[in-house]
Design an enzyme around this catalytic site. Structure first.
Site, short mmCIF file in Angstrom:
data_model
loop_
_atom_site.label_atom_id
_atom_site.label_comp_id
_atom_site.label_asym_id
_atom_site.label_seq_id
_atom_site.Cartn_x
_atom_site.Cartn_y
_atom_site.Cartn_z
N GLY A 179 0.79 -1.22 0.00
CA GLY A 179 0.00 0.00 0.00
C GLY A 179 0.82 1.27 0.00
O GLY A 179 0.30 2.36 -0.20
N THR A 181 2.14 2.69 2.58
CA THR A 181 1.81 3.51 3.75
C THR A 181 2.91 3.52 4.81
O THR A 181 2.75 4.15 5.85
CB THR A 181 0.51 3.00 4.41
OG1 THR A 181 0.69 1.63 4.79
CG2 THR A 181 -0.67 3.11 3.45
N GLU A 248 -7.42 1.65 4.81
CA GLU A 248 -7.93 2.05 3.51
C GLU A 248 -6.92 1.77 2.40
O GLU A 248 -7.30 1.64 1.23
CB GLU A 248 -8.22 3.54 3.48
CG GLU A 248 -9.29 4.01 4.43
CD GLU A 248 -9.32 5.52 4.48
OE1 GLU A 248 -10.15 6.12 3.76
OE2 GLU A 248 -8.50 6.11 5.21
N SER A 250 -3.36 0.08 3.18
CA SER A 250 -2.35 -0.94 3.45
C SER A 250 -2.87 -2.33 3.08
O SER A 250 -4.07 -2.58 3.04
CB SER A 250 -1.94 -0.91 4.93
OG SER A 250 -3.06 -1.09 5.78
N ARG A 259 4.53 -6.87 11.10
CA ARG A 259 3.93 -7.27 12.38
C ARG A 259 2.92 -6.22 12.84
O ARG A 259 3.03 -5.64 13.93
CB ARG A 259 4.99 -7.49 13.46
CG ARG A 259 5.92 -8.65 13.20
CD ARG A 259 6.87 -8.89 14.34
NE ARG A 259 6.18 -9.31 15.55
CZ ARG A 259 5.94 -10.57 15.88
NH1 ARG A 259 6.32 -11.55 15.09
NH2 ARG A 259 5.31 -10.86 17.00
N SER A 261 -0.58 -4.10 13.87
CA SER A 261 -1.60 -4.17 14.91
C SER A 261 -2.80 -3.35 14.48
O SER A 261 -2.64 -2.33 13.79
CB SER A 261 -1.06 -3.64 16.24
OG SER A 261 -2.05 -3.68 17.25
N GLU A 310 9.94 -7.41 6.73
CA GLU A 310 10.01 -6.11 6.06
C GLU A 310 10.66 -6.16 4.68
O GLU A 310 11.42 -5.26 4.30
CB GLU A 310 10.72 -5.10 6.95
CG GLU A 310 10.01 -4.89 8.28
CD GLU A 310 10.56 -3.73 9.09
OE1 GLU A 310 11.26 -2.88 8.51
OE2 GLU A 310 10.29 -3.67 10.30
N LEU A 313 13.72 -10.72 3.29
CA LEU A 313 13.94 -12.16 3.04
C LEU A 313 13.19 -12.66 1.82
O LEU A 313 13.57 -13.68 1.24
CB LEU A 313 13.50 -12.98 4.26
CG LEU A 313 14.21 -12.69 5.57
CD1 LEU A 313 13.64 -13.57 6.68
CD2 LEU A 313 15.71 -12.91 5.44
N TYR A 520 1.25 6.38 21.54
CA TYR A 520 1.40 7.04 20.24
C TYR A 520 1.69 8.51 20.48
O TYR A 520 0.93 9.20 21.15
CB TYR A 520 0.08 6.91 19.47
CG TYR A 520 0.19 6.64 18.01
CD1 TYR A 520 0.65 7.61 17.13
CD2 TYR A 520 -0.21 5.40 17.48
CE1 TYR A 520 0.74 7.36 15.77
CE2 TYR A 520 -0.13 5.15 16.12
CZ TYR A 520 0.34 6.13 15.27
OH TYR A 520 0.43 5.88 13.92
#
Length: 600
Positions: A179, A181, A248, A250, A259, A261, A310, A313, A520
């Protein structure tokens, strides 16, 4: 089709009957903003009176085409910004800024007629960045240093295998793209890369291949976008419940690779809790489990090589997820607390009692005041009266200090009985800490605003204001210290680095666990008189992350590491842990075909 028939258990979706739904076409720039966040038809803009801000666009429930008379004043007063300091960016992408692509002719021969490809400069630029402030700043005012040489959209797992095999054979670099993002620099092309770089855009692989009603599983291609996945499952009465702020845009593969959430993880879990099986194409072959079982003991779990990898690999092509029937009821709620500390203690007890709703988020006073500034001018008369009465009751009768008030938003999902039990328990707990229920409407508005406020970063840049976010996770006993100390460091560093105006710093508790919480942070500053704003921003954020680590926090809760945070990785997983990752990389991809240079 009968529910109990064997034929109904596993339903296959073709391109036709799944509508091949996509959030955006191959030419992303037709729908998405090439130099910022989100859809082209949505943005915050200053109206002709140079005072009122309007949200342009009707995609978002809470702000659709609304005038926001308080936002401009809040921006100037709370952020120490200046709406007269325009910082106009380039309107069009200048393709002449970018050199002709590197072409590995032997590779191109081997992938001829495999997938859909483009050498178009606009396509290459759009696939050469994510959403960090560094990338967006360069797009608006400078140029990206390195972009992909070709974009390829594979149509199936087998096509991905062919592309990776050809890349290995002819020494070509591959960067998986979903995406776009990412806020960790995860898709930025390494400037030092001299090989041909392929951006492997997975979004044409966007089908639900099958779902299994009996075992509650869905097998999906990794390029499907989050909101499209949920829409399609909803047609059959199911959901994954995974709702990151970026859902919207990703993709499923991106969730696994970082990983991720979601906001409703208390009920549905994080991505690692949802995953049953992953299929990943590496330079060494296809890595996958050969059974769809809920758990097994067969050495280290190879899923944990893939989760958080990420793009270093291999590329994730297909994922089997746990799904659930749609909840019987969905109810929003909100609570006002006299101060942030009482809210944190309340959330901690809710976590201890294991009665947390699908989503529970606590905003500090700065975010509370920001939320008030986002209220529309078209609010109905009687709603304004009711809000005034509530405000009078909270501040005059209950004695809450407007400079300390904070708010918590709640989202309950589940059966009617379970939700009623949760509500009773939670509102009983919050009352012990001085919390006052503030209504369902405020809860719904606060929850849905999450998707729209991401556009504010680009609005700020229009007025020489640089702003960004970062997140961490931390044990409960250190939440308050971490929030306070990190804010102090940001203020101090901005002053030391020559930021004249007072920066804006705010935080919220956005995920809760038995042992801790996700925090956050948002911060920004006026950079009009700052010589090198990106360097200053980077130094401030790095100092903030160092403070987070000193206070027992992590370098990331769900955004991943990418390139932006990799200097902190050894402090998080130890040098031995980093060496283990290096050994895995060497074993699976010794030629560095997946040369995105994240993590290590």
């Amino acid at each position: 089709m009968a529910k109990n028939s064997k034929e109904s258990i596993k339903m296959n979706f073709t391109h036709k009957n799944s509508s091949n739904i996509k959030a955006f076409p191959r030419k992303r720039q037709e729908v998405l903003r090439w130099k910022g966040w989100g859809y082209k038809d949505c943005q915050f803009e200053l109206m002709e009176n140079n005072e009122t801000v309007r949200f342009k666009g009707d995609r978002y429930y809470a702000l659709a085409n609304e005038e926001l008379p308080k936002l401009g004043k809040w921006f100037e007063e709370s952020c120490d910004a200046n709406l007269s300091l325009r910082s106009a960016s380039r309107e069009k992408l200048n393709i002449e800024d970018y050199p002709v692509p590197i072409q590995n002719e032997e590779f191109l021969k081997d992938v001829y007629n495999v997938g859909v490809s483009s050498f178009d400069t606009e396509d290459r630029v759009v696939h050469g960045h994510g959403q960090t402030i560094f990338e967006i700043f360069d797009l608006r005012y400078k140029k990206l240093e390195r972009i992909p040489d070709i974009v390829i959209w594979p149509q199936s797992h087998d096509e991905v295998v062919k592309i990776v095999s050809a890349a290995k054979k002819h020494d070509v670099c591959i960067i998986p793209f979903g995406g776009g993002t990412t806020v960790s620099g995860a898709v930025t092309c390494p400037v030092s890369e001299k090989r041909m770089i392929v951006s492997l855009d997975m979004t044409d692989m966007n089908r639900i291949l099958w779902f299994d009603e009996e075992n509650l599983l869905a097998h999906c291609e990794a390029g499907i976008v989050g909101q499209d996945l949920e829409k399609k499952l909803k047609e059959f009465g199911f959901c994954t419940g995974h709702e990151p702020d970026s859902m919207e845009f990703s993709t499923l593969g991106g969730w696994v690779a970082t990983r991720a959430s979601g906001m409703k993880k208390n009920v549905y879990g994080n991505i690692e809790d949802l995953v049953v099986s992953i299929r990943m194409v590496t330079a060494d072959g296809v890595m996958e489990k050969h059974c769809q079982v809920p758990r097994m003991s067969a050495g280290p779990d190879i899923h944990h090589f893939m989760l958080g990898s990420e793009g270093t690999l291999g590329v994730i092509t297909e994922v089997t997820l746990r799904i659930r029937p749609l909840p019987e009821v969905v109810i929003y709620g909100s609570v006002v607390f006299p101060k942030f500390e009482s809210g944190v203690l309340s959330l901690r007890e809710i976590a201890l009692c294991k009665c947390a709703p699908a989503s529970i988020r606590l905003m500090d006073n700065e975010q509370f005041l920001f939320g008030q500034a986002l209220k529309a001018g078209s609010t109905p008369f009687w709603t304004k009266i009711v809000d005034s009465i509530k405000a009078f009751y909270i501040t005059r009768i209950k004695g809450f200090d407007p400079k300390e008030i904070c708010v918590c938003t709640l989202l309950f999902e589940g059966s009617k009985d379970s939700v009623e039990h949760q509500q009773k328990k939670i509102y009983s707990i919050v009352s012990k800490y001085g919390g006052i229920p503030a209504g369902e409407a405020n809860g719904r508005r606060g929850y849905t605003l999450t998707y729209a406020i991401a556009y504010l970063r680009d609005f700020g840049l229009e007025f020489s204001y640089i702003a960004e976010s970062f997140e961490t996770s931390v044990p409960w006993d250190r939440v308050l210290d971490l929030c306070r100390n990190t804010k102090i460091v940001i203020f101090r560093m901005c002053k030391e680095l020559g930021v004249i105006r007072r920066p804006f710093v705010t935080c919220r508790v956005t995920q809760t666990y038995d042992a801790g919480a996700c925090i956050y942070f948002y911060f920004g500053f006026l950079y009009h008189d700052v010589k090198e704003p990106l360097e200053v921003y980077e130094k401030v954020e790095n100092a903030a992350r160092e403070e987070v680590l000193r206070n027992g926090g992590s370098i990331s809760h769900h955004h991943g590491v990418g390139k932006v945070r990799k200097q902190f990785l050894s402090k998080t997983i130890s040098e031995s842990g980093v060496n283990a990752l290096k050994g895995l990389k060497q074993a699976v991809d010794p030629q560095n075909i997946f040369g995105v240079n994240n993590l290590l």
